[in-house]
Design an enzyme around this catalytic site. Structure first.
Site, PDB file in Angstrom:
ATOM      1  N   HIS A 133     100.190 -12.114  96.152  1.00 14.31           N
ATOM      2  CA  HIS A 133      99.102 -13.300  96.054  1.00 14.31           C
ATOM      3  C   HIS A 133      99.879 -14.513  95.762  1.00 14.31           C
ATOM      4  O   HIS A 133     101.162 -14.422  94.819  1.00 14.31           O
ATOM      5  CB  HIS A 133      98.359 -12.909  94.942  1.00 14.31           C
ATOM      6  CG  HIS A 133      97.147 -13.709  94.542  1.00 14.31           C
ATOM      7  ND1 HIS A 133      97.446 -14.899  93.791  1.00 14.31           N
ATOM      8  CD2 HIS A 133      96.106 -13.706  94.842  1.00 14.31           C
ATOM      9  CE1 HIS A 133      96.221 -15.457  93.596  1.00 14.31           C
ATOM     10  NE2 HIS A 133      95.347 -14.768  94.418  1.00 14.31           N
ATOM     11  N   ASP A 210     101.759  -6.674  89.125  1.00 12.21           N
ATOM     12  CA  ASP A 210     100.698  -7.428  89.251  1.00 12.21           C
ATOM     13  C   ASP A 210      99.747  -6.436  89.322  1.00 12.21           C
ATOM     14  O   ASP A 210      99.331  -5.878  90.332  1.00 12.21           O
ATOM     15  CB  ASP A 210     100.769  -8.452  90.380  1.00 12.21           C
ATOM     16  CG  ASP A 210      99.474  -9.118  90.699  1.00 12.21           C
ATOM     17  OD1 ASP A 210      98.615  -8.902  90.079  1.00 12.21           O
ATOM     18  OD2 ASP A 210      99.444 -10.302  91.302  1.00 12.21           O
ATOM     19  N   GLN A 213      94.454  -5.924  90.782  1.00  5.95           N
ATOM     20  CA  GLN A 213      93.742  -5.191  91.896  1.00  5.95           C
ATOM     21  C   GLN A 213      93.830  -3.868  91.721  1.00  5.95           C
ATOM     22  O   GLN A 213      93.396  -3.075  92.365  1.00  5.95           O
ATOM     23  CB  GLN A 213      93.903  -5.687  93.217  1.00  5.95           C
ATOM     24  CG  GLN A 213      93.740  -7.058  93.672  1.00  5.95           C
ATOM     25  CD  GLN A 213      92.175  -7.395  93.552  1.00  5.95           C
ATOM     26  OE1 GLN A 213      91.169  -6.628  93.308  1.00  5.95           O
ATOM     27  NE2 GLN A 213      92.086  -8.853  93.419  1.00  5.95           N
ATOM     28  N   LYS A 236      88.112  -9.389  86.537  1.00  4.88           N
ATOM     29  CA  LYS A 236      88.100  -8.427  87.687  1.00  4.88           C
ATOM     30  C   LYS A 236      87.840  -7.225  87.299  1.00  4.88           C
ATOM     31  O   LYS A 236      87.773  -6.160  88.003  1.00  4.88           O
ATOM     32  CB  LYS A 236      89.431  -8.652  88.467  1.00  4.88           C
ATOM     33  CG  LYS A 236      89.724  -9.907  89.283  1.00  4.88           C
ATOM     34  CD  LYS A 236      91.098  -9.864  89.897  1.00  4.88           C
ATOM     35  CE  LYS A 236      91.580 -11.363  90.512  1.00  4.88           C
ATOM     36  NZ  LYS A 236      90.695 -11.887  91.463  1.00  4.88           N
ATOM     37  N   CYS A 374      94.669 -16.266  99.371  1.00  3.52           N
ATOM     38  CA  CYS A 374      95.647 -16.519  98.396  1.00  3.52           C
ATOM     39  C   CYS A 374      97.079 -15.735  98.729  1.00  3.52           C
ATOM     40  O   CYS A 374      97.766 -15.589  98.243  1.00  3.52           O
ATOM     41  CB  CYS A 374      95.527 -16.668  96.841  1.00  3.52           C
ATOM     42  SG  CYS A 374      94.392 -17.609  96.470  1.00  3.52           S
TER      43      CYS A 374
HETATM   44  N1  PMP Z   1      96.939 -11.382  91.900  1.00  3.22           N
HETATM   45  C1  PMP Z   1      96.297 -10.651  92.640  1.00  3.22           C
HETATM   46  C2  PMP Z   1      96.717  -9.342  93.388  1.00  3.22           C
HETATM   47  C3  PMP Z   1      94.884 -11.024  92.605  1.00  3.22           C
HETATM   48  O1  PMP Z   1      94.139 -10.317  93.451  1.00  3.22           O
HETATM   49  C4  PMP Z   1      94.622 -12.271  92.065  1.00  3.22           C
HETATM   50  C5  PMP Z   1      93.292 -12.902  92.006  1.00  3.22           C
HETATM   51  N2  PMP Z   1      92.766 -12.806  93.487  1.00  3.22           N
HETATM   52  C6  PMP Z   1      95.471 -12.744  91.253  1.00  3.22           C
HETATM   53  C7  PMP Z   1      96.976 -12.390  91.249  1.00  3.22           C
HETATM   54  C8  PMP Z   1      95.250 -14.051  90.424  1.00  3.22           C
HETATM   55  O2  PMP Z   1      94.467 -13.567  89.483  1.00  3.22           O
HETATM   56  P1  PMP Z   1      93.591 -14.836  88.532  1.00  3.22           P
HETATM   57  O3  PMP Z   1      93.147 -16.026  89.650  1.00  3.22           O
HETATM   58  O4  PMP Z   1      92.548 -14.227  87.930  1.00  3.22           O
HETATM   59  O5  PMP Z   1      94.532 -15.283  87.637  1.00  3.22           O
END
Ligand code: PMP
Length: 416
Positions: A133, A210, A213, A236, A374
């Site tokens: 991401h 990270d 997910q 999440k 993203c």
């Molecule tokens: N890493 C991953 C794998 C994600 O799916 C996300 C959110 N889509 C993020 C980082 C960023 O999370 P946040 O916007 O809640 O900071």
């Protein structure tokens, strides 16, 4: 949701019963029942979480760690209990290894900035993967630029699986940290993070996971994984927005400088010198998101009460069902075909633009995500502008997958 459905029970979970906990799942969109398949972006919130927030603001709203008065003591205790719940949930060795953050992005920025400032120098390398991401790319790029270090990438194959055979070669003496996602938000690929951690540790390289997910889909155990850092977002995992946490091993967190300066992160301040507070407060400058932390604690309670193994089983069944049903749609191709997968499914249908498909699904009250999610470098790898992503929570039903399939068929006819 439909009149002739069978009650979906996965393991010991009564999904229809559980759905009642989520007020938003009872709402109509465009006059029709909402089919919410955008859980990777954010999950819906159970009443237990909503009520914890309300209870805090109605009955003991106060600042933490500062006041001797009654309310402040209750708020401080509730905030610290939330930290304890999280530490237990992820099996951290110590509560003070759990730092409250604004979310995954904030947690990665904290580590990239603080670890990077202290441990990175010119010529060093940071190793990430091709499916990260943006929030696990850009903070590392920023610190690499500042320090004259280089960002290296573990490549993937056409199925969206890491080329693990290249890892040994990539883990050179120059690599100072590895930062990889546990589960890809775009592809649903579950990465072999145990193997990554073991290989990196064999060369004394720390690993940041990270977990944005992962944590809502499967049990995670910090001591068993031996992760050095693990970040995720409350929103999440059925919790509020604006809160998340960073787990960091004590030895690293103690060696790292503070990320931000301000109140709470200090022991003493003079104009000449500041002595920083101990863990976890050293990394929690300013008034934290108190209600958010308490709400996240309630979300952890909710997951525990539901059972993370039950959640995993229910979602696995749903994933298999969805893969099976979606593969029956002519012209549909999956983006990402990993064997080990969780969370969501990305796909394209013929030459229909993902946005058009997403919009037509929306009009049928089916919420999916479209775009690059993203992960632009990942889209570049596949040579596509974006995908349609349906992502699941344990409260989704097979009837909702059927609705998605019908919705896609309808959109295909409309756009033919
Ligand atoms: N890493 C991953 C794998 C994600 O799916 C996300 C959110 N889509 C993020 C980082 C960023 O999370 P946040 O916007 O809640 O900071």
């Amino acid at each position: 949701m439909t009149s002739n459905h069978t009650i979906p029970v996965a393991g010991t979970l009564d999904i229809l019963r559980a759905r009642i906990d989520f007020p938003l799942l009872q709402e109509l969109v465009y006059g029709k029942p909402l089919v919410y398949l955008d859980n990777a972006a954010t999950t819906q919130k159970p009443l237990q979480v909503i009520e914890a927030l309300e209870h805090y603001y109605k009955t003991y709203n106060s600042n933490v760690h500062r006041g001797v008065h009654f309310l402040s003591q209750i708020a401080t205790e509730a905030y610290e209990i939330a930290r304890r719940k999280i530490a237990k949930f992820i099996n951290a060795a110590h509560e003070y290894e759990v730092i409250f953050t604004k979310g995954t992005t904030n947690g990665i920025n904290l580590v990239a900035s603080s670890f990077g400032r202290h441990f990175l120098k010119e010529g060093d390398e940071v190793l990430i993967s091709a499916m990260e991401h943006h929030s696990n790319i850009v903070p590392w790029q920023m610190i690499c630029e500042e320090k004259g270090a280089q960002l290296k990438v573990i490549p993937i194959d056409q199925d969206g699986v890491l080329k693990m055979e290249l890892l040994d070669e990539l883990l050179t003496d120059k690599v100072k940290i590895v930062a990889v996602t546990y589960v890809s938000n775009t592809l649903g690929t579950v990465n072999p993070i145990r193997e990554i951690i073991q290989k990196a540790h064999a060369k004394s390289i720390p690993v940041l996971i990270d977990g944005a997910q992962a944590i809502q889909h499967m049990p995670v155990d910090m001591q068993e994984l031996d992760a050095d850092f693990f970040v995720c977002s409350g929103h999440k995992m059925y919790g509020p927005t604006g809160i998340g946490f960073l787990y960091g091993k004590e030895k690293w967190l103690n060696a790292m400088p503070p990320f931000e300066g301000g109140g709470d992160m200090i022991k003493t301040v003079t104009f000449e010198k500041t002595v920083y507070n101990e863990l976890p407060f050293k990394f929690e400058a300013g008034t934290p998101d108190i209600s958010g932390a308490i709400g996240l604690g309630a979300a952890v309670d909710y997951i525990n009460q539901t059972g993370i193994r039950n959640i995993e089983t229910a979602e696995h069944e749903l994933m298999q069902y969805a893969l099976d049903k979606l593969s029956g749609i002519e012209g549909l191709r999956f983006v990402g075909n990993a064997k080990e997968r969780a969370g969501g499914i990305s796909f394209l249908v013929g030459d229909i633009h993902p946005y058009d498909l997403g919009e037509l699904l929306d009009k049928q009250s089916i919420a999916v995500r479209t775009g690059h999610h993203c992960t632009q470098p990942l889209m570049d790898f596949f040579g596509i502008p974006g995908t349609v992503r349906a992502s699941f929570a344990f409260y989704n039903t097979k009837e909702e997958i059927d609705a998605l399939v019908k919705g896609i068929e309808f959109a295909k006819r409309m756009l033919a």
